[in-house]
Design a protein around this motif. Structure first.
Motif, short mmCIF file in Angstrom:
data_model
loop_
_atom_site.label_atom_id
_atom_site.label_comp_id
_atom_site.label_asym_id
_atom_site.label_seq_id
_atom_site.Cartn_x
_atom_site.Cartn_y
_atom_site.Cartn_z
N GLY A 1 0.82 -1.21 0.00
CA GLY A 1 0.00 0.00 0.00
C GLY A 1 0.86 1.26 0.00
N LEU A 2 1.92 1.23 0.81
CA LEU A 2 2.82 2.39 0.87
C LEU A 2 3.51 2.61 -0.48
N LEU A 3 3.86 1.51 -1.14
CA LEU A 3 4.49 1.62 -2.46
C LEU A 3 3.54 2.29 -3.45
N GLN A 4 2.31 1.79 -3.48
CA GLN A 4 1.35 2.35 -4.44
C GLN A 4 1.08 3.83 -4.14
N ASP A 5 1.01 4.19 -2.85
CA ASP A 5 0.82 5.61 -2.49
C ASP A 5 1.92 6.47 -3.10
N GLN A 6 3.14 5.99 -2.94
CA GLN A 6 4.29 6.75 -3.45
C GLN A 6 4.23 6.90 -4.97
N PHE A 7 3.97 5.81 -5.65
CA PHE A 7 3.94 5.85 -7.12
C PHE A 7 2.85 6.82 -7.61
N ARG A 8 1.72 6.76 -6.93
CA ARG A 8 0.58 7.58 -7.35
C ARG A 8 0.79 9.05 -7.01
N ASP A 9 1.14 9.30 -5.74
CA ASP A 9 1.17 10.69 -5.26
C ASP A 9 2.47 11.42 -5.59
N ARG A 10 3.56 10.69 -5.63
CA ARG A 10 4.84 11.38 -5.81
C ARG A 10 5.43 11.21 -7.19
N VAL A 11 5.05 10.17 -7.89
CA VAL A 11 5.63 9.95 -9.22
C VAL A 11 4.56 10.07 -10.30
N ASN A 12 3.32 10.36 -9.85
CA ASN A 12 2.27 10.62 -10.81
C ASN A 12 1.97 9.43 -11.73
N ARG A 13 2.10 8.25 -11.20
CA ARG A 13 1.79 7.05 -11.99
C ARG A 13 0.33 6.68 -11.83
#
Ligand SMILES: [Zn+2]
Length: 375
Positions: free
Chosen positions: A198-210
């Motif tokens: 979940g933390l990984l997906q948060d980062q990809f979505r919120d910080r890398v705009n994936r």
């Protein structure tokens, strides 16, 4: 080159397969405390980073790039960020160059050093070139067709390994029946794996705009064989022109690696906080001097949440945090004899279960406990 072993468990129908894989599951998970091994004193958090594919196995192919190169670059950067910023973490790679590493070997590397977390890094390929986004898998039953296709593709790397039908005991990565086992198993590390995913997906979505494709469950062999929380992340679709461009650029790789790094940092921080809380709780409980007996059913290096689903439905669960292992027990009895009876019942599911004695909140030698009681 792809054939199924005649002696594999599939040849005898599904029942032997289940028994076999269940046996493997419990032998590799080290659930049985009877087999608890001594682990060298070691304080660092051990993270294993597993860049998928390599060598003769290119993984998914894009128009210009190969999965194996992208995931290696991102994996190495991730390790670099963690080594630079986190002194108390030991990073171990399953490969650091363009070499082929067998799937079971990857898991073995992590299991042998009793890693605390395993991250397998991959990139997707799909026939529909418009599909894009990041997704993270944890071990579990594969729930939909598209996921199954992907899971099968990742598992199919074993077809390139020598002697795979013997080594994986007839597991056929391309046969849907082989995947039934994953609907029957229990993932002891599900909670931690899910948290990290979940933390990984948060980062990809919120910080890398994936584009966030979410956390998924899948019967991925490499996750199945590891004995710690583990995830397999698919960084994006190499079959999608835009994502291929992003993932193969140095900047894109840095963004992806820093996302993995930050997710890992958050995960580790939350674990550190939780273990602090349990130490404090233990101290306050220790005032009691009552002697009681309980049945040890598991010993693991990583924490397991005290819920019945993690322990085959057993209730009255206790955790004894230790230097090298956390021990898990069930039942609380004032009488040794009662505990022995309970152990007998439990041993159907946990064959190596045994009775231990506790004073207050401390495990003490059984003999000592019985002497004190008989005084
Ligand atoms: Zn892959």
């Amino acid at each position: 080159m792809h054939h199924r072993s005649k002696n594999g468990p599939l040849s005898g129908g599904i029942a032997p397969l289940i028994i076999y894989w269940t046996a493997i599951l419990f032998s590799t998970m080290n659930l049985s405390a009877g087999h608890c091994r001594l682990i060298p004193e070691e304080k660092k958090f051990v993270l294993v980073i597993d860049p998928g594919h390599g060598g003769k196995d290119p993984g998914a192919l894009g128009a210009k790039t190969r999965e194996k190169d992208i995931v290696l670059a991102v994996a190495l950067k991730t390790g670099e960020y963690i080594r630079q910023n986190m002194d108390d973490v030991e990073v171990v790679f399953t490969r650091e160059t363009d070499i082929f590493v067998d799937l079971d070997k990857r898991a073995e590397i992590a299991n042998k050093i009793h890693a605390d977390l395993f991250i397998s890094i991959h990139a997707n390929g799909f026939h529909n070139r418009t599909v894009s986004g990041v997704e993270t898998f944890i071990l579990g039953p594969t729930r939909d067709e598209q996921n199954l296709e992907l899971v099968m593709k990742e598992n199919a790397v074993i077809l390139l390994e020598e002697d795979y039908s013997t080594r994986y005991e007839g597991f056929d990565p391309e046969s849907p029946e082989s995947y039934i086992i994953f609907t029957l198993m229990q993932n002891v590390y599900q909670k931690q794996s899910l948290e990290f995913a979940g933390l990984l997906q948060d980062q990809f979505r919120d910080r890398v705009n994936r584009y966030d494709r979410g956390v998924k469950q899948g019967g991925l062999l490499v996750l199945w064989m590891t004995t710690m929380p583990s995830v397999l992340v698919e960084l994006g679709f190499i079959s999608n022109q835009q994502e291929e461009g992003f993932m193969s650029s140095d900047e894109g790789q840095s963004y992806l690696a820093s996302a993995v790094y930050r997710a890992f940092r958050d995960y580790k921080n939350s674990i550190d906080k939780k273990s602090l809380v349990s130490v404090v709780q233990n101290r306050t409980k220790e005032e009691s001097e009552e002697i009681w007996f309980t049945v040890q059913i598991a010993a693991t290096r990583t924490k397991v949440e005290l819920v019945p689903t993690n322990f085959k439905g057993l209730k009255d669960l206790f955790e004894f945090p230790g230097e090298d292992r956390n021990r898990y027990t069930t039942g609380k009895y004032n009488s040794y004899q009662k505990a022995v009876e309970y152990r007998r019942a439990v041993s159907e599911e946990f064959t190596d279960a045994f009775v231990i004695a506790v004073q207050g909140n401390r495990i003490i030698p059984l003999q000592q406990a019985r002497e004190i009681i008989n005084r």
